[in-house]
Every structure is written in C-alpha cells, then in structure tokens.
Design a protein around this motif. Structure first.
Motif, PDB file in Angstrom:
ATOM      1  N   ASN A   1     -53.922 -32.659 -33.719  1.00 41.23           N
ATOM      2  CA  ASN A   1     -54.230 -31.732 -32.632  1.00 41.23           C
ATOM      3  C   ASN A   1     -55.732 -31.743 -32.372  1.00 41.23           C
ATOM      4  OD1 ASN A   1     -51.566 -30.979 -32.455  1.00 41.23           O
ATOM      5  ND2 ASN A   1     -51.805 -29.137 -33.686  1.00 41.23           N
ATOM      6  N   ARG A   2     -56.110 -31.967 -31.114  1.00 42.27           N
ATOM      7  CA  ARG A   2     -57.528 -32.088 -30.809  1.00 42.27           C
ATOM      8  C   ARG A   2     -57.894 -31.295 -29.559  1.00 42.27           C
ATOM      9  NH1 ARG A   2     -59.307 -35.942 -34.256  1.00 42.27           N
ATOM     10  NH2 ARG A   2     -57.834 -37.574 -34.859  1.00 42.27           N
ATOM     11  N   LEU A   3     -59.130 -30.827 -29.561  1.00 43.25           N
ATOM     12  CA  LEU A   3     -59.741 -30.172 -28.413  1.00 43.25           C
ATOM     13  C   LEU A   3     -61.098 -30.842 -28.213  1.00 43.25           C
ATOM     14  CD1 LEU A   3     -58.838 -26.645 -29.710  1.00 43.25           C
ATOM     15  CD2 LEU A   3     -58.082 -27.460 -27.473  1.00 43.25           C
ATOM     16  N   TRP A   4     -61.284 -31.482 -27.091  1.00 41.50           N
ATOM     17  CA  TRP A   4     -62.491 -32.270 -26.857  1.00 41.50           C
ATOM     18  C   TRP A   4     -63.525 -31.442 -26.090  1.00 41.50           C
ATOM     19  CZ3 TRP A   4     -61.902 -36.378 -29.713  1.00 41.50           C
ATOM     20  CH2 TRP A   4     -60.650 -37.031 -29.800  1.00 41.50           C
ATOM     21  N   LEU A   5     -64.766 -31.496 -26.539  1.00 37.98           N
ATOM     22  CA  LEU A   5     -65.912 -30.891 -25.858  1.00 37.98           C
ATOM     23  C   LEU A   5     -66.826 -32.034 -25.440  1.00 37.98           C
ATOM     24  CD1 LEU A   5     -66.497 -28.021 -28.422  1.00 37.98           C
ATOM     25  CD2 LEU A   5     -65.558 -27.765 -26.114  1.00 37.98           C
ATOM     26  N   ILE A   6     -67.156 -32.091 -24.170  1.00 39.05           N
ATOM     27  CA  ILE A   6     -67.733 -33.324 -23.608  1.00 39.05           C
ATOM     28  C   ILE A   6     -68.948 -33.035 -22.751  1.00 39.05           C
ATOM     29  CG2 ILE A   6     -67.276 -35.307 -22.107  1.00 39.05           C
ATOM     30  CD1 ILE A   6     -64.286 -34.932 -22.776  1.00 39.05           C
TER      31      ILE A   6
ATOM     32  N   ALA B   1     -70.247 -31.182 -17.900  1.00 39.42           N
ATOM     33  CA  ALA B   1     -69.924 -30.629 -19.220  1.00 39.42           C
ATOM     34  C   ALA B   1     -68.620 -29.858 -19.093  1.00 39.42           C
ATOM     35  CB  ALA B   1     -71.046 -29.721 -19.714  1.00 39.42           C
ATOM     36  N   PHE B   2     -67.671 -30.176 -19.976  1.00 41.35           N
ATOM     37  CA  PHE B   2     -66.348 -29.558 -19.857  1.00 41.35           C
ATOM     38  C   PHE B   2     -65.533 -29.814 -21.108  1.00 41.35           C
ATOM     39  CE2 PHE B   2     -65.456 -33.848 -19.057  1.00 41.35           C
ATOM     40  CZ  PHE B   2     -64.111 -34.099 -18.776  1.00 41.35           C
ATOM     41  N   ASP B   3     -64.247 -29.428 -21.052  1.00 46.12           N
ATOM     42  CA  ASP B   3     -63.364 -29.604 -22.197  1.00 46.12           C
ATOM     43  C   ASP B   3     -62.027 -30.163 -21.735  1.00 46.12           C
ATOM     44  OD1 ASP B   3     -63.107 -27.111 -20.855  1.00 46.12           O
ATOM     45  OD2 ASP B   3     -62.034 -26.218 -22.540  1.00 46.12           O
ATOM     46  N   ILE B   4     -61.398 -30.912 -22.641  1.00 43.87           N
ATOM     47  CA  ILE B   4     -60.074 -31.487 -22.394  1.00 43.87           C
ATOM     48  C   ILE B   4     -59.242 -31.302 -23.657  1.00 43.87           C
ATOM     49  CG2 ILE B   4     -58.755 -33.591 -21.889  1.00 43.87           C
ATOM     50  CD1 ILE B   4     -60.976 -34.733 -20.393  1.00 43.87           C
ATOM     51  N   LEU B   5     -57.966 -31.086 -23.467  1.00 40.94           N
ATOM     52  CA  LEU B   5     -57.042 -31.035 -24.594  1.00 40.94           C
ATOM     53  C   LEU B   5     -56.729 -32.433 -25.096  1.00 40.94           C
ATOM     54  CD1 LEU B   5     -54.361 -28.614 -23.101  1.00 40.94           C
ATOM     55  CD2 LEU B   5     -56.129 -28.007 -24.761  1.00 40.94           C
ATOM     56  N   GLY B   6     -56.390 -32.536 -26.378  1.00 43.03           N
ATOM     57  CA  GLY B   6     -55.740 -33.731 -26.877  1.00 43.03           C
ATOM     58  C   GLY B   6     -54.259 -33.704 -26.521  1.00 43.03           C
ATOM     59  N   ARG B   7     -53.698 -34.864 -26.277  1.00 40.52           N
ATOM     60  CA  ARG B   7     -52.303 -34.922 -25.838  1.00 40.52           C
ATOM     61  C   ARG B   7     -51.354 -34.385 -26.907  1.00 40.52           C
ATOM     62  NH1 ARG B   7     -50.124 -37.973 -21.815  1.00 40.52           N
ATOM     63  NH2 ARG B   7     -52.023 -39.225 -21.667  1.00 40.52           N
ATOM     64  N   ALA B   8     -51.638 -34.672 -28.163  1.00 40.81           N
ATOM     65  CA  ALA B   8     -50.726 -34.258 -29.229  1.00 40.81           C
ATOM     66  C   ALA B   8     -50.600 -32.739 -29.311  1.00 40.81           C
ATOM     67  CB  ALA B   8     -51.193 -34.827 -30.568  1.00 40.81           C
ATOM     68  N   LEU B   9     -51.658 -32.030 -28.951  1.00 38.75           N
ATOM     69  CA  LEU B   9     -51.618 -30.577 -29.044  1.00 38.75           C
ATOM     70  C   LEU B   9     -50.538 -29.983 -28.144  1.00 38.75           C
ATOM     71  CD1 LEU B   9     -54.685 -28.294 -29.320  1.00 38.75           C
ATOM     72  CD2 LEU B   9     -52.887 -27.688 -27.713  1.00 38.75           C
ATOM     73  N   LEU B  10     -50.269 -30.651 -27.029  1.00 39.76           N
ATOM     74  CA  LEU B  10     -49.264 -30.148 -26.089  1.00 39.76           C
ATOM     75  C   LEU B  10     -47.845 -30.291 -26.621  1.00 39.76           C
ATOM     76  CD1 LEU B  10     -50.797 -31.577 -22.791  1.00 39.76           C
ATOM     77  CD2 LEU B  10     -50.808 -29.192 -23.564  1.00 39.76           C
ATOM     78  N   ARG B  11     -47.678 -31.093 -27.685  1.00 39.50           N
ATOM     79  CA  ARG B  11     -46.342 -31.301 -28.251  1.00 39.50           C
ATOM     80  C   ARG B  11     -46.225 -30.765 -29.676  1.00 39.50           C
ATOM     81  NH1 ARG B  11     -47.570 -36.503 -26.002  1.00 39.50           N
ATOM     82  NH2 ARG B  11     -47.998 -37.280 -28.098  1.00 39.50           N
TER      83      ARG B  11
END
Length: 274
Positions: free
Chosen positions: A262-267, A187-197
């Motif tokens: 912009n996305r933040l993924w919870l997985i 269980a963790f989180d990842i950023l969406g790529r677009a958010l970094l730009r």
C-alpha cells in the motif's frame, strides 16, 4: 451545507487536530472554524486507513514545497486546484510579489469567504478567488482572475487525483503542462494502485463510496505516469521518509521493490522540456 464538500470539511478538521498537537507539523488557526458543520464527525466516520496522519504529512510536504520552490523568486504565481477550505494564503510566510489563485466551485468559495470575513482573517499574500467548475473548461476563469501563462507557476493539486479516473488524471496533468511557462512546477499526491484493492483499506473506501466520494485512481509507477503527461519527477516520497513525516508516520515504509504494498505518493515535479 452542500456548498462545502465533505472532503473540504474533514481536511479542515484534520488540520485543526494536527494544529493542537504539541509536536504539530504546522499550525492552522483557522481550520477548526472552517471544518463545520460535519468535519469532526467525518474524522470519526473515516477513521482507519491511515488517513489522519497522511493528511498531516501531506500538508507539511506541500507547505515545504511552496516554501522551497518560491525561495529563489523564479516562481511568482501559485494555483491551488480544488482549494476547498485551504488556508495557506493566510498561514504561510510568502515572498513579495506572489499571486495565489484558489480555484473551486462558486458556492464553496462564497461560503469560505463568509466564514473568513467573520473571523477577520487577512491573507498574507495577493489572493485571488476563482469560481470555476473543474469538470468544465476552467482555465479561462483562471486567466480572467489575472493568471499569466508566461510566468512560471507552482500548481498544487492536493487530494484531487484520487477522485478522478486515470484518463481524467492524465488529462489534468496535460492541461496544467499546456498552461505552464518554462520553470513551472507541480506538487501533489497520488495513491498507489494496490491501496485501492487492499483489505486493510476496504472499510474506509466503502464509506467514501457510500458518501458519493469514491477513490478511483492510483498508480504504482508515478514517474512514468508523469513523464507520459508532460512532467518530470524531481522528488518522490512516501509518508515516513525523510522530508515526508519521518518519525510521525505510524507504519513502516516498504521497500520500493516490494510488490502490492500500500503506497501514498508525495510528488514534486518540473515541467518537462518542450
């Protein structure tokens, strides 16, 4: 206090502020004491970018993952990677016969122990401190602390992949898979790529970079990223969706097919069949 990273401090401060809300998603009574010396200053410094509500939503999402995935007794060990000032071993209700391993660098673990002892805090589960340099071989230290590769494991990697390159993040997932028995979860989180730009995120990201903690990695295809590195996605959420802070997220959830959102993924993911 170089022993306690900026990330650990402002995450603790964020948990303290959430705990003091009338509609708190969780309560962490130890967080305020663990946020010193700069945690609340950093909350102000990193204002914007949706960070504070995201930490609240993510914390609850991972709390729920622990509760749900341990409910049937199959998983008997939980590993918190780069645990920082995490207090789940103290504030959650745990089943019997569970071992929790908190992995981080030795100075932080020692300082955290000092503070918790001063507070008289007692864990609600068998808790194991694992001093290790996560940039080096760290699984041997985990095993020396009692970790058993033959037991199903829940790995928690909160706010970790942001600071890694894509190669490092992929390597971490493969490493965890290699040490996991069948039935293990992540269980963790990842950023969406677009958010970094994103121009919206730039001031916040620039402040992180100036403080030596830049966010580096993101992906807009989390399912394929996990599949390529040994894990199958079971639950994929964005903040604001049911089960991920619905009603508390201050922004609209964008349709999945909208490009450059912009996305933040919870997985939550399960170890792929070998």
């Amino acid at each position: 206090m170089h022993a306690v990273s900026y990330t650990a401090q402002w995450m603790a401060a964020a948990r303290a502020l959430e705990s003091e809300r009338e509609d708190a998603l969780y309560v962490d009574p130890l967080a305020r004491s663990l946020a010193e010396p700069k945690g609340f200053e950093l909350i102000d410094r990193y204002a914007g970018g949706g960070l504070l509500p995201f930490i609240s939503v993510r914390t609850r999402f991972l709390d729920d993952a622990i509760r749900d995935l341990l409910a049937d007794g199959t998983i008997g060990q939980v590993v918190l990677i780069a645990a920082g000032m995490d207090t789940r071993a103290f504030r959650l209700d745990w089943p019997d016969d569970v071992d929790v391993y908190e992995v981080d660098h030795a100075p932080l673990i020692a300082e955290k122990r000092r503070r918790l002892d001063a507070l008289g805090a007692k864990p609600a589960v068998r808790r194991h401190e694992v001093s290790a340099d996560l940039t080096q071989e760290w699984l041997p230290s985990l095993e020396q602390a009692g970790f058993d590769r033959t037991r199903p494991t829940l790995w928690i990697a909160e706010a970790l992949t942001f600071f890694l390159t894509e190669e490092q993040a992929a390597g971490l997932l493969r490493l965890l898979a290699s040490a996991s028995a069948p039935g293990s979860h992540l269980a963790f989180d990842i950023l969406g790529r677009a958010l970094l730009r994103s121009p919206f995120s730039k001031p916040f990201l620039d402040r992180l970079a100036a403080d030596g903690t830049p966010w580096i990695f993101g992906t807009d295809e989390p399912e394929s990223f996990l599949t390529a590195n040994g894990w199958d996605v079971e639950t994929l959420k964005e903040p604001g969706q049911p089960g991920a802070g619905e009603g508390r997220w201050p922004y609209d959830v964008q349709p999945r097919d909208r490009r450059h959102a912009n996305r933040l993924w919870l997985i939550r993911a399960r170890l792929a069949a070998q």
